[in-house]
Every structure is written in structure tokens, then in C-alpha cells.
Scaffold this active site. Structure first.
Site, PDB file in Angstrom:
ATOM      1  N   ASN A 108       0.823  -1.153   0.172  1.00 18.40           N
ATOM      2  CA  ASN A 108       0.011   0.024  -0.142  1.00 18.40           C
ATOM      3  C   ASN A 108       0.901   1.167  -0.131  1.00 18.40           C
ATOM      4  OD1 ASN A 108      -2.298   1.535   0.449  1.00 18.40           O
ATOM      5  ND2 ASN A 108      -2.066   2.078   2.616  1.00 18.40           N
ATOM      6  N   HIS A 110       0.872   5.303   1.326  1.00 19.27           N
ATOM      7  CA  HIS A 110       0.112   6.073   2.143  1.00 19.27           C
ATOM      8  C   HIS A 110       0.728   7.518   2.241  1.00 19.27           C
ATOM      9  CE1 HIS A 110      -2.151   7.119   5.728  1.00 19.27           C
ATOM     10  NE2 HIS A 110      -1.258   7.549   6.104  1.00 19.27           N
ATOM     11  N   SER A 137       4.904   7.009   2.158  1.00 17.72           N
ATOM     12  CA  SER A 137       5.426   5.565   2.393  1.00 17.72           C
ATOM     13  C   SER A 137       4.806   4.506   1.833  1.00 17.72           C
ATOM     14  CB  SER A 137       5.207   5.448   3.924  1.00 17.72           C
ATOM     15  OG  SER A 137       5.748   6.426   4.671  1.00 17.72           O
ATOM     16  N   ASP A 146      -2.489   0.840   7.913  1.00 18.36           N
ATOM     17  CA  ASP A 146      -1.087   1.617   7.830  1.00 18.36           C
ATOM     18  C   ASP A 146      -0.094   1.274   8.842  1.00 18.36           C
ATOM     19  OD1 ASP A 146      -3.596   4.402   7.314  1.00 18.36           O
ATOM     20  OD2 ASP A 146      -2.647   3.030   5.631  1.00 18.36           O
TER      21      ASP A 146
END
Ligand code: GRF
Length: 197
Positions: A108, A110, A137, A146
């Protein structure tokens, strides 16, 4: 390696990832699916233009039943034979049950320098805190939001008078550099944290 990318909106990060794979014959990844929870996501047409298969699983009919939504969401990913899943502007929180199916092969991006500012409104929060540096990030997805191991970060300066939108735009440019760079290294088995500035 077959890469599925999940989006909810414009998909600019997805475009960066797809183009990085399509434009490099030696790239270890190939985009096998772009999947959205939003039938109106602008990224769907961008994926189709690039010849990448697309699918939509709308979360709204499932109401609060996240597991039922995810039982549908996982189908196109399995049918596409994805080896790795990249969340890219995907705006639905995924349950631990879904994440566990892909643990160790789901990434992912973020828009903050994690572990700072997990969750939403990251740019406003960085401005509110008076931070002079901000950024984005890429991390491995684990059940906590996260929270997984960080694979790469890119930093930007905060300028006096920045609005959240100014900062978001500056960070997004770096997202488009960072995510492709991290994905290629990740697919090659490299795990050293990448720092871009
Ligand atoms: C952007 O705010 C980005 O910071 C975050 O998701 C949002 C949409 O990105 N990662 P995209 O253009 O849909 O990739």
C-alpha cells in the site's frame, strides 16, 4: 509476477505502476488486473486504455458487511492469478481476514512519513503539527491500518503558506516515483528500505 492493483478513484498511482511495468521488458512484474470498488473510478478507463483487465466490485450493496464485500472482491484477484496485490488510492479498510489471504504479498502507498499520521487527512495534520518535512510511504499491508513494515519513503519540504492541497500535490509527485521503484525491488526479493528525497 502477476500484479493486481486496487483503486477507488483517479488511479494516478496505478498508472505509474502499470506504465513502469509495460515500459520495461525486463521488469519482473506484469499488470494482470485493475480492480475498483467504485464503478465511476477514473482509473478504470486509464487501465483499459493500457490493455489491462479491469473489474468493479461495488462495496455499497453490502452495507456494513465487510466480509461479504470482501468475499466478492477477492474473486477477480484470484481469477486473474495475481501473485502480488498493490493498493493504490484504494479507500476501503480491509479486514484482517482479507489481508491474511495476501499477507507478505500486498503493498500500500500512504501519503505520510509513517508511522506518523496513519489514517486520513495526513497533509492537514502535518501542517497543523508545523512539520517542515512530509512525504509518502510504501508498506506491506498487515491487519492493522497503515501499520506494516515500511518498504520505502519519499520526502518533500513543507513550504510556509502551504495548504493541504499544495502539500498533497507535492507528495503525489513523489508517490509516482516511489511506488514503481519499491514494487520493482519488492518483486526482485529486495527488502532494503528505499529512501527517496
Ligand atoms: C491520493 O491522495 C494519494 O495520496 C493516495 O490516494 C489518493 C488517490 O491516489 N495514495 P490515486 O491518484 O487514485 O492513485
Amino acid at each position: 509476477k502477476r500484479v493486481a492493483i486496487l483503486i477507488s478513484g483517479g488511479g494516478s498511482n496505478m498508472v505509474s505502476l502499470v506504465d513502469s511495468m509495460l515500459n520495461d521488458a525486463d521488469h519482473p512484474g506484469s499488470p494482470c488486473l485493475v480492480l475498483s470498488n467504485n464503478a465511476d473510478a477514473g482509473g478504470l478507463s486509464k487501465a483499459a486504455e493500457r490493455g489491462v483487465a479491469t473489474a468493479v466490485v461495488d462495496h455499497r450493496p453490502f452495507g456494513k458487511d465487510r466480509a461479504a464485500f470482501e468475499a466478492e472482491l477477492v474473486q477477480p484477484i484470484l481469477e486473474a492469478g495475481a501473485d502480488v496485490v498493490c493498493l493504490a488510492g484504494f479507500m476501503r479498510v480491509l479486514t484482517a481476514g482479507f489481508v491474511r489471504q495476501f499477507e507478505g504479498r500486498m503493498l500500500n502507498i500512504h501519503p505520510s512519513l509513517l508511522p506518523k499520521y496513519k489514517g486520513l487527512h495526513t497533509h492537514a495534520r502535518a501542517l497543523e503539527a508545523g512539520d517542515l518535512r512530509h512525504g509518502c510511504s510504501v508498506h506491506e499491508v498487515t491487519p492493522l491500518l497503515d501499520d506494516g513494515p515500511i518498504l520505502g519513503q519519499a520526502e518533500v519540504p513543507v513550504h510556509p503558506g502551504d495548504t493541504p492541497d499544495d502539500l498533497a500535490a507535492r507528495v503525489l509527485v513523489q508517490e509516482h516515483r516511489l511506488y514503481p521503484a519499491v514494487l520493482e525491488r519488492y518483486l526482485r526479493g529486495e527488502r532494503a528500505v528505499l529512501h527517496l528525497s
